[in-house]
Design a protein around this motif. Structure first.
Motif, PDB file in Angstrom:
ATOM      1  N   LEU A 168      32.317  25.955  39.495  1.00 33.77           N
ATOM      2  CA  LEU A 168      31.154  25.577  40.298  1.00 33.77           C
ATOM      3  C   LEU A 168      31.549  24.703  41.474  1.00 33.77           C
ATOM      4  O   LEU A 168      31.243  25.011  42.628  1.00 33.77           O
ATOM      5  CB  LEU A 168      30.125  24.849  39.438  1.00 33.77           C
ATOM      6  CG  LEU A 168      28.891  24.351  40.197  1.00 33.77           C
ATOM      7  CD1 LEU A 168      28.097  25.524  40.774  1.00 33.77           C
ATOM      8  CD2 LEU A 168      27.989  23.517  39.301  1.00 33.77           C
ATOM      9  N   TRP A 169      32.247  23.600  41.207  1.00 34.99           N
ATOM     10  CA  TRP A 169      32.510  22.663  42.307  1.00 34.99           C
ATOM     11  C   TRP A 169      33.595  23.158  43.266  1.00 34.99           C
ATOM     12  O   TRP A 169      33.676  22.673  44.402  1.00 34.99           O
ATOM     13  CB  TRP A 169      32.856  21.268  41.781  1.00 34.99           C
ATOM     14  CG  TRP A 169      34.110  21.123  40.970  1.00 34.99           C
ATOM     15  CD1 TRP A 169      34.202  20.977  39.619  1.00 34.99           C
ATOM     16  CD2 TRP A 169      35.460  21.061  41.465  1.00 34.99           C
ATOM     17  NE1 TRP A 169      35.515  20.847  39.229  1.00 34.99           N
ATOM     18  CE2 TRP A 169      36.303  20.884  40.341  1.00 34.99           C
ATOM     19  CE3 TRP A 169      36.044  21.139  42.728  1.00 34.99           C
ATOM     20  CZ2 TRP A 169      37.689  20.789  40.450  1.00 34.99           C
ATOM     21  CZ3 TRP A 169      37.430  21.049  42.845  1.00 34.99           C
ATOM     22  CH2 TRP A 169      38.233  20.875  41.710  1.00 34.99           C
ATOM     23  N   GLY A 170      34.407  24.138  42.843  1.00 38.52           N
ATOM     24  CA  GLY A 170      35.427  24.666  43.746  1.00 38.52           C
ATOM     25  C   GLY A 170      34.833  25.365  44.964  1.00 38.52           C
ATOM     26  O   GLY A 170      35.143  25.022  46.109  1.00 38.52           O
ATOM     27  N   PRO A 171      33.931  26.350  44.756  1.00 42.47           N
ATOM     28  CA  PRO A 171      33.351  27.077  45.895  1.00 42.47           C
ATOM     29  C   PRO A 171      32.126  26.387  46.516  1.00 42.47           C
ATOM     30  O   PRO A 171      31.628  26.835  47.541  1.00 42.47           O
ATOM     31  CB  PRO A 171      32.922  28.419  45.265  1.00 42.47           C
ATOM     32  CG  PRO A 171      33.471  28.442  43.885  1.00 42.47           C
ATOM     33  CD  PRO A 171      33.625  27.021  43.485  1.00 42.47           C
ATOM     34  N   VAL A 172      31.618  25.322  45.895  1.00 44.04           N
ATOM     35  CA  VAL A 172      30.414  24.651  46.391  1.00 44.04           C
ATOM     36  C   VAL A 172      30.744  23.182  46.649  1.00 44.04           C
ATOM     37  O   VAL A 172      31.288  22.502  45.773  1.00 44.04           O
ATOM     38  CB  VAL A 172      29.248  24.755  45.386  1.00 44.04           C
ATOM     39  CG1 VAL A 172      27.987  24.119  45.955  1.00 44.04           C
ATOM     40  CG2 VAL A 172      28.979  26.214  45.018  1.00 44.04           C
ATOM     41  N   ALA A 209      28.017  29.642  43.861  1.00 42.47           N
ATOM     42  CA  ALA A 209      29.433  29.582  43.508  1.00 42.47           C
ATOM     43  C   ALA A 209      30.011  30.973  43.281  1.00 42.47           C
ATOM     44  O   ALA A 209      31.113  31.290  43.754  1.00 42.47           O
ATOM     45  CB  ALA A 209      29.617  28.727  42.255  1.00 42.47           C
ATOM     46  N   LEU A 210      29.270  31.833  42.586  1.00 39.29           N
ATOM     47  CA  LEU A 210      29.739  33.198  42.343  1.00 39.29           C
ATOM     48  C   LEU A 210      29.850  33.973  43.648  1.00 39.29           C
ATOM     49  O   LEU A 210      30.816  34.729  43.860  1.00 39.29           O
ATOM     50  CB  LEU A 210      28.777  33.916  41.389  1.00 39.29           C
ATOM     51  CG  LEU A 210      28.769  33.408  39.939  1.00 39.29           C
ATOM     52  CD1 LEU A 210      27.600  34.014  39.173  1.00 39.29           C
ATOM     53  CD2 LEU A 210      30.089  33.725  39.244  1.00 39.29           C
ATOM     54  N   ARG A 211      28.883  33.776  44.519  1.00 39.25           N
ATOM     55  CA  ARG A 211      28.890  34.473  45.812  1.00 39.25           C
ATOM     56  C   ARG A 211      30.034  33.976  46.706  1.00 39.25           C
ATOM     57  O   ARG A 211      30.779  34.773  47.282  1.00 39.25           O
ATOM     58  CB  ARG A 211      27.543  34.280  46.499  1.00 39.25           C
ATOM     59  CG  ARG A 211      27.402  35.045  47.814  1.00 39.25           C
ATOM     60  CD  ARG A 211      25.971  35.029  48.306  1.00 39.25           C
ATOM     61  NE  ARG A 211      25.466  33.679  48.501  1.00 39.25           N
ATOM     62  CZ  ARG A 211      24.577  33.084  47.705  1.00 39.25           C
ATOM     63  NH1 ARG A 211      24.090  33.714  46.647  1.00 39.25           N
ATOM     64  NH2 ARG A 211      24.170  31.844  47.942  1.00 39.25           N
ATOM     65  N   ASN A 212      30.194  32.657  46.773  1.00 42.92           N
ATOM     66  CA  ASN A 212      31.252  32.097  47.616  1.00 42.92           C
ATOM     67  C   ASN A 212      32.638  32.387  47.061  1.00 42.92           C
ATOM     68  O   ASN A 212      33.604  32.519  47.811  1.00 42.92           O
ATOM     69  CB  ASN A 212      31.075  30.583  47.759  1.00 42.92           C
ATOM     70  CG  ASN A 212      29.854  30.193  48.559  1.00 42.92           C
ATOM     71  OD1 ASN A 212      29.209  31.044  49.188  1.00 42.92           O
ATOM     72  ND2 ASN A 212      29.529  28.913  48.564  1.00 42.92           N
ATOM     73  N   GLY A 213      32.735  32.478  45.740  1.00 41.33           N
ATOM     74  CA  GLY A 213      34.033  32.693  45.109  1.00 41.33           C
ATOM     75  C   GLY A 213      34.557  34.110  45.253  1.00 41.33           C
ATOM     76  O   GLY A 213      35.761  34.339  45.101  1.00 41.33           O
ATOM     77  N   GLY A 214      33.677  35.068  45.521  1.00 43.57           N
ATOM     78  CA  GLY A 214      34.115  36.439  45.722  1.00 43.57           C
ATOM     79  C   GLY A 214      34.390  37.172  44.423  1.00 43.57           C
ATOM     80  O   GLY A 214      34.135  36.662  43.329  1.00 43.57           O
ATOM     81  N   PRO A 215      34.939  38.385  44.518  1.00 39.05           N
ATOM     82  CA  PRO A 215      35.122  39.235  43.332  1.00 39.05           C
ATOM     83  C   PRO A 215      36.092  38.673  42.292  1.00 39.05           C
ATOM     84  O   PRO A 215      36.033  39.055  41.124  1.00 39.05           O
ATOM     85  CB  PRO A 215      35.640  40.558  43.918  1.00 39.05           C
ATOM     86  CG  PRO A 215      36.190  40.199  45.263  1.00 39.05           C
ATOM     87  CD  PRO A 215      35.348  39.069  45.764  1.00 39.05           C
ATOM     88  N   LYS A 216      36.980  37.783  42.687  1.00 36.65           N
ATOM     89  CA  LYS A 216      37.948  37.220  41.751  1.00 36.65           C
ATOM     90  C   LYS A 216      37.612  35.770  41.400  1.00 36.65           C
ATOM     91  O   LYS A 216      38.484  34.998  40.990  1.00 36.65           O
ATOM     92  CB  LYS A 216      39.359  37.303  42.324  1.00 36.65           C
ATOM     93  CG  LYS A 216      39.858  38.735  42.508  1.00 36.65           C
ATOM     94  CD  LYS A 216      41.296  38.761  42.986  1.00 36.65           C
ATOM     95  CE  LYS A 216      41.800  40.199  43.137  1.00 36.65           C
ATOM     96  NZ  LYS A 216      43.217  40.239  43.587  1.00 36.65           N
ATOM     97  N   CYS A 217      36.347  35.409  41.528  1.00 38.88           N
ATOM     98  CA  CYS A 217      35.956  34.015  41.310  1.00 38.88           C
ATOM     99  C   CYS A 217      36.121  33.608  39.855  1.00 38.88           C
ATOM    100  O   CYS A 217      36.153  34.437  38.943  1.00 38.88           O
ATOM    101  CB  CYS A 217      34.520  33.784  41.762  1.00 38.88           C
ATOM    102  SG  CYS A 217      33.288  34.597  40.730  1.00 38.88           S
ATOM    103  N   ASP A 218      36.218  32.316  39.661  1.00 43.52           N
ATOM    104  CA  ASP A 218      36.340  31.736  38.323  1.00 43.52           C
ATOM    105  C   ASP A 218      35.007  31.834  37.588  1.00 43.52           C
ATOM    106  O   ASP A 218      33.959  32.082  38.202  1.00 43.52           O
ATOM    107  CB  ASP A 218      36.760  30.273  38.452  1.00 43.52           C
ATOM    108  CG  ASP A 218      37.370  29.719  37.168  1.00 43.52           C
ATOM    109  OD1 ASP A 218      37.347  30.419  36.144  1.00 43.52           O
ATOM    110  OD2 ASP A 218      37.867  28.574  37.210  1.00 43.52           O
TER     111      ASP A 218
END
Length: 303
Positions: free
Chosen positions: A194-198, A223-232
């Motif tokens: 969560l806090w990585g991409p946001v 977070a899922l959207r910002n993290g992309g297809p390989k997101c955590d």
């Protein structure tokens, strides 16, 4: 004690979701915890669940109905989880030990106490402002702190941690509190998914101006959207202090009618066969119904 709670875990682009979370409480004390099993080591999901189970079991044993020393409980509980992981690895003859981060918070007597090991975080937001945040046990965060004193050239990956539960050496456990709470304070426990991409700014903004049952799912989706297809994987557990007593309000919990011996928990008792990727509100609603039934039985005994 009265609080609102909302929790959710979403699988990202990883093979499996190794995050775990949950909360438990008595009449006068509440424990909230989140763990992120570490990839690159065996059975991360077992590590996360075992650490939570150990902490919850100790809470059930010690909160009668209050903890004598919340900070000591948190520190010793995390160390006990670490020792359980070492024992598990020995019993299973594993070449490497399962490892996990863990962040936990105790609410008791109008105050919050918390502890963490690794990079799962706690945020405390009051009136739209960030009052407190844990500092990650990562080389990048350490470097950022030291760079204010001495110049440093090499840049570390934020995912490289210098401590966690299940590590070969004794883990570093940081504790904080007591911090007196005010009605409306929001606390968020979350994994780095969560806090990585946001940013902290966006996390603070949403928690400050939206109810937690709206802010948390929106932050998770961002977070899922910002993290992309390989997101955590993205996991979050939020609570609002002194929330409305109206049980029709989503996630509202009041412990005032609980008997001294009543213990309620949403932390699963077993790690075997848990293949679910998402932990959503349906599970929490079932737990709340069970808790309400325990409250009802306790009230009947008193009368």
């Amino acid at each position: 004690m009265r609080f609102g709670v909302y929790q959710v875990s979403r699988k990202g682009g990883r093979e499996k979701n190794e995050d775990r979370m949950g909360y438990c409480y008595t009449r006068d004390s509440g424990l909230f915890a989140l763990a992120d099993g570490m990839g690159g080591h065996p059975e991360g999901e077992v590590a996360a669940q075992l650490a939570l189970q150990t902490l919850a079991a100790r809470f059930q044993r010690d909160a009668k109905p209050r903890l004598p020393d919340p900070l000591r409980f948190l520190h010793d509980g995390l160390i006990a989880g670490h020792q359980q992981l070492l024992r598990y690895a020995t019993e299973k003859a594993l070449i490497d030990t399962p490892r996990t981060t863990l962040v936990a918070c105790v609410l008791q007597g109008d105050a919050a106490y918390w502890a963490h090991c690794g990079d799962s975080r706690l945020y405390l937001v009051r009136g739209g402002k960030l009052v407190a945040r844990t500092r990650d046990h990562s080389y990048s965060e350490l470097q950022e702190t030291l760079s204010q004193v001495v110049p440093m050239r090499e840049r570390f990956n934020r995912n490289v941690l210098f401590t966690c539960l299940g590590s070969p050496g004794k883990p570093v456990v940081d504790t904080s509190g007591p911090l007196l709470l005010q009605p409306g304070d929001r606390l968020l426990l979350c994994s780095d998914g969560l806090w990585g991409p946001v940013s902290d700014v966006e996390i603070t903004d949403r928690l400050g101006r939206q109810p937690i049952h709206e802010a948390v799912p929106e932050l998770v989706e961002t977070a899922l959207r910002n993290g992309g297809p390989k997101c955590d994987n993205v996991t979050a557990l939020a609570m609002e202090w002194e929330a409305s007593e109206d049980r029709r309000q989503q996630g509202a919990v009041s412990t005032r009618s609980l008997g001294e011996e009543v213990f309620a928990s949403t932390i699963q008792a077993s790690v075997a066969g848990d293949a679910r990727d998402d932990l959503d509100e349906a599970e929490i609603e079932r737990s709340i119904k069970e808790i309400n039934e325990a409250i009802r039985r306790s009230s009947q005994k008193k009368t």
